[in-house]
Write a protein that holds these residues in place. Sequence first.
Motif, PDB file in Angstrom:
ATOM      1  N   GLY A   1      26.021 -53.011  40.647  1.00 59.27           N
ATOM      2  CA  GLY A   1      25.071 -51.872  41.739  1.00 59.27           C
ATOM      3  C   GLY A   1      25.927 -51.206  42.539  1.00 59.27           C
ATOM      4  N   TYR A   2      27.201 -51.521  42.683  1.00 59.65           N
ATOM      5  CA  TYR A   2      28.094 -50.909  43.697  1.00 59.65           C
ATOM      6  C   TYR A   2      29.353 -50.009  43.068  1.00 59.65           C
ATOM      7  CZ  TYR A   2      30.960 -49.901  47.683  1.00 59.65           C
ATOM      8  OH  TYR A   2      31.654 -49.157  48.613  1.00 59.65           O
ATOM      9  N   ASP A   3      29.239 -48.668  43.256  1.00 57.86           N
ATOM     10  CA  ASP A   3      30.706 -48.057  42.800  1.00 57.86           C
ATOM     11  C   ASP A   3      31.366 -47.511  43.985  1.00 57.86           C
ATOM     12  OD1 ASP A   3      32.415 -46.160  41.742  1.00 57.86           O
ATOM     13  OD2 ASP A   3      31.117 -45.155  40.667  1.00 57.86           O
ATOM     14  N   ASP A   4      32.317 -48.270  44.187  1.00 54.36           N
ATOM     15  CA  ASP A   4      33.159 -47.927  45.541  1.00 54.36           C
ATOM     16  C   ASP A   4      33.732 -46.507  45.770  1.00 54.36           C
ATOM     17  OD1 ASP A   4      35.533 -48.179  43.937  1.00 54.36           O
ATOM     18  OD2 ASP A   4      36.267 -50.155  44.698  1.00 54.36           O
ATOM     19  N   SER A   5      33.877 -45.757  44.474  1.00 52.24           N
ATOM     20  CA  SER A   5      34.560 -44.424  44.374  1.00 52.24           C
ATOM     21  C   SER A   5      33.505 -43.513  45.318  1.00 52.24           C
ATOM     22  CB  SER A   5      34.751 -44.165  43.307  1.00 52.24           C
ATOM     23  OG  SER A   5      33.437 -43.846  42.263  1.00 52.24           O
ATOM     24  N   GLU A   6      32.297 -44.001  45.296  1.00 50.74           N
ATOM     25  CA  GLU A   6      31.007 -43.153  46.087  1.00 50.74           C
ATOM     26  C   GLU A   6      31.171 -43.540  47.439  1.00 50.74           C
ATOM     27  OE1 GLU A   6      27.423 -44.130  43.809  1.00 50.74           O
ATOM     28  OE2 GLU A   6      28.114 -43.133  41.996  1.00 50.74           O
ATOM     29  N   ALA A   7      32.128 -44.250  48.014  1.00 49.53           N
ATOM     30  CA  ALA A   7      31.933 -44.620  49.349  1.00 49.53           C
ATOM     31  C   ALA A   7      33.261 -44.711  49.798  1.00 49.53           C
ATOM     32  CB  ALA A   7      31.194 -45.959  49.539  1.00 49.53           C
TER      33      ALA A   7
ATOM     34  N   GLY B   1      36.101 -45.695  48.672  1.00 49.10           N
ATOM     35  CA  GLY B   1      36.924 -46.872  48.430  1.00 49.10           C
ATOM     36  C   GLY B   1      36.433 -47.956  49.184  1.00 49.10           C
ATOM     37  N   ALA B   2      35.533 -48.113  49.825  1.00 52.49           N
ATOM     38  CA  ALA B   2      34.967 -49.400  50.705  1.00 52.49           C
ATOM     39  C   ALA B   2      34.895 -50.293  49.852  1.00 52.49           C
ATOM     40  CB  ALA B   2      33.848 -49.001  51.730  1.00 52.49           C
ATOM     41  N   LEU B   3      35.305 -51.475  50.018  1.00 51.80           N
ATOM     42  CA  LEU B   3      35.154 -52.788  49.182  1.00 51.80           C
ATOM     43  C   LEU B   3      33.713 -53.181  49.053  1.00 51.80           C
ATOM     44  CD1 LEU B   3      36.598 -54.748  47.198  1.00 51.80           C
ATOM     45  CD2 LEU B   3      36.828 -56.251  49.419  1.00 51.80           C
ATOM     46  N   ASN B   4      33.154 -53.243  50.390  1.00 49.28           N
ATOM     47  CA  ASN B   4      31.723 -53.610  50.330  1.00 49.28           C
ATOM     48  C   ASN B   4      31.059 -52.169  50.587  1.00 49.28           C
ATOM     49  OD1 ASN B   4      31.585 -56.548  50.148  1.00 49.28           O
ATOM     50  ND2 ASN B   4      33.179 -56.154  51.966  1.00 49.28           N
ATOM     51  N   PRO B   5      29.546 -52.231  50.202  1.00 47.96           N
ATOM     52  CA  PRO B   5      28.899 -51.228  50.409  1.00 47.96           C
ATOM     53  C   PRO B   5      28.654 -50.906  51.686  1.00 47.96           C
ATOM     54  CG  PRO B   5      27.867 -52.829  48.576  1.00 47.96           C
ATOM     55  CD  PRO B   5      28.885 -53.500  49.382  1.00 47.96           C
ATOM     56  N   PRO B   6      28.524 -49.574  51.979  1.00 46.42           N
ATOM     57  CA  PRO B   6      28.303 -49.221  53.612  1.00 46.42           C
ATOM     58  C   PRO B   6      26.840 -49.564  53.911  1.00 46.42           C
ATOM     59  CG  PRO B   6      28.994 -47.320  52.076  1.00 46.42           C
ATOM     60  CD  PRO B   6      28.778 -48.285  51.189  1.00 46.42           C
ATOM     61  N   VAL B   7      26.724 -49.942  55.348  1.00 40.64           N
ATOM     62  CA  VAL B   7      25.302 -50.236  55.577  1.00 40.64           C
ATOM     63  C   VAL B   7      24.717 -48.717  56.368  1.00 40.64           C
ATOM     64  CG1 VAL B   7      24.160 -51.957  57.053  1.00 40.64           C
ATOM     65  CG2 VAL B   7      26.209 -52.743  56.181  1.00 40.64           C
TER      66      VAL B   7
ATOM     67  N   ARG C   1      26.792 -60.208  50.560  1.00 43.51           N
ATOM     68  CA  ARG C   1      27.987 -61.276  51.031  1.00 43.51           C
ATOM     69  C   ARG C   1      27.683 -62.569  50.534  1.00 43.51           C
ATOM     70  NH1 ARG C   1      30.369 -61.715  56.812  1.00 43.51           N
ATOM     71  NH2 ARG C   1      28.429 -62.226  57.427  1.00 43.51           N
ATOM     72  N   GLY C   2      26.450 -63.232  50.601  1.00 39.85           N
ATOM     73  CA  GLY C   2      26.057 -64.469  50.106  1.00 39.85           C
ATOM     74  C   GLY C   2      26.096 -64.717  48.931  1.00 39.85           C
ATOM     75  N   LEU C   3      25.725 -63.508  48.042  1.00 35.98           N
ATOM     76  CA  LEU C   3      25.508 -63.573  46.690  1.00 35.98           C
ATOM     77  C   LEU C   3      26.886 -63.669  46.150  1.00 35.98           C
ATOM     78  CD1 LEU C   3      22.804 -60.990  45.486  1.00 35.98           C
ATOM     79  CD2 LEU C   3      22.544 -63.605  45.091  1.00 35.98           C
ATOM     80  N   LYS C   4      27.923 -63.164  46.575  1.00 35.18           N
ATOM     81  CA  LYS C   4      29.185 -63.454  45.962  1.00 35.18           C
ATOM     82  C   LYS C   4      29.725 -64.592  45.707  1.00 35.18           C
ATOM     83  CE  LYS C   4      31.027 -59.028  47.688  1.00 35.18           C
ATOM     84  NZ  LYS C   4      32.101 -57.940  47.901  1.00 35.18           N
ATOM     85  N   THR C   5      29.223 -65.732  46.580  1.00 38.40           N
ATOM     86  CA  THR C   5      29.590 -67.046  46.318  1.00 38.40           C
ATOM     87  C   THR C   5      28.622 -67.864  45.723  1.00 38.40           C
ATOM     88  OG1 THR C   5      29.134 -67.572  48.700  1.00 38.40           O
ATOM     89  CG2 THR C   5      31.473 -67.060  48.317  1.00 38.40           C
ATOM     90  N   LEU C   6      27.474 -67.193  45.310  1.00 33.56           N
ATOM     91  CA  LEU C   6      26.200 -68.086  44.863  1.00 33.56           C
ATOM     92  C   LEU C   6      26.722 -69.150  43.748  1.00 33.56           C
ATOM     93  CD1 LEU C   6      23.134 -68.515  45.138  1.00 33.56           C
ATOM     94  CD2 LEU C   6      22.915 -67.016  43.233  1.00 33.56           C
TER      95      LEU C   6
END
Length: 405
Positions: free
Chosen positions: A18-24, A26-32, A257-262
């Motif tokens: 659901g996230y492509d860092d090239s659109e932001a 290069g931010a590792l996490n999606p912008p808020v 963030r929580g989902l990454k360690t689910l």
Amino acid sequence: MMKPTNDLGFATRSIHVGYDDSEAKGALNPPVYMSSTFTFNNTNEGGARFSGETGGHFYSRVSNPTLEVLEKRLAALEDAEAGLCFASGMGAITSVLWTFLSAGDEIITDETLYGCTFAFIHHGLSRFGIKVTSIDMSDPEQLSAAISDNTKIVYFESPANPNMKLVDIANIAKIASKHGALTIVDNTYCTPYLQQPLAIGADIVVHSATKFLSGHGDLIAGLAAGGQELMARVRLEGLKDMTGAVMDPLTAHQLLRGLKTLSIRMDRHCTSALEIAQRLEMHPLVSKVSYPGLESFAQNDLASSQMSGGGGVMTIELVGGFEQASRFMDALNMVKRAVSLGDADSLIQHPASMTHSAYTIEERASHGISESLLRLSVGLEDVPDIWNDLQQALQIAGQPVVCAA
Ligand code: 4LM
């Protein structure tokens, strides 16, 4: 280049989809995206977004780019076409049910539901001309006998909160779809890591993402997933116009963030809970433990075929009934006395006086909720520490009660 979503493993999907860092940048996490509204280049473009003719965000009660990442990620985990975010689990449940029910329709639910879901359906929906029928959904014949062409929704939790009863999702969904009713499953206890209701016939799953999906007891959130058309209706009717129960972008960020360690959290919840359940059921003061991973669990076969692990929650009853159970609860030091579940911290509560106090005593009796039941959510602490705390509290609870002279 990432593989197509359905070729990726569960943990990889929970981190990347659901996230492509090239659109932001290069931010590792999606912008808020802390923005209530989104600008249009001209009047026509605004009109086209409102009418749905083109995509594009226009107001955060309808959609928001940070929530969009989370929606795609949940859909990839639940094997769904689309996901949707809400302010709370109750926001998800009410938005979904308001979308598909009208006066004169019937909803059939399992007799055991989380207390506020029960209150919404039995004390809320019923005031608006919706017929509410509750049955023991663990017996599919009861559904066959009760369902009619007037039934629009079949709704249940599996495992049920609080008594851990399971429902055979595939069987129930087959009966519901024969009558044109939607099957809606609250998948909060299992998360898609342990159970995927949509893959076995359900139409929509709802979640209190406050629990295992976020996993740290620091937010309130809800999610739903299902077919594209169903979710579009919930977004534009139940969520936008009827409840407005929209998730805020910062919560979406925390939940991502929580989902990454689910997956690793769920593995740990399952192994620790099984060990604790096995030890508890051997204890002389414990009269009953209900945990789907135990061989003694009444629906052990269904648990093994429908779930890939027992989860992190169990119920306990003590030989001395409620009096002893409350002494036990009060003597705990590390395990916290609190409602909610699925957190890193182990939590214990008394459903009859807490999460299920919206039921009357008579309703609890007829809906399979024992007055002396305790619910334990096993956290991510070391098992010996959890066990030591439970054991010392059981010892105190087992001592004779000394009455003041
Ligand atoms: C609790 N539960 O049990 P929000 N569905 C299920 C739930 O357990 C809950 C909700 C929905 C508890 C809360 C105090 C199976 C909640 C509702 O609390 O609205 O995110 O979820 O301890």
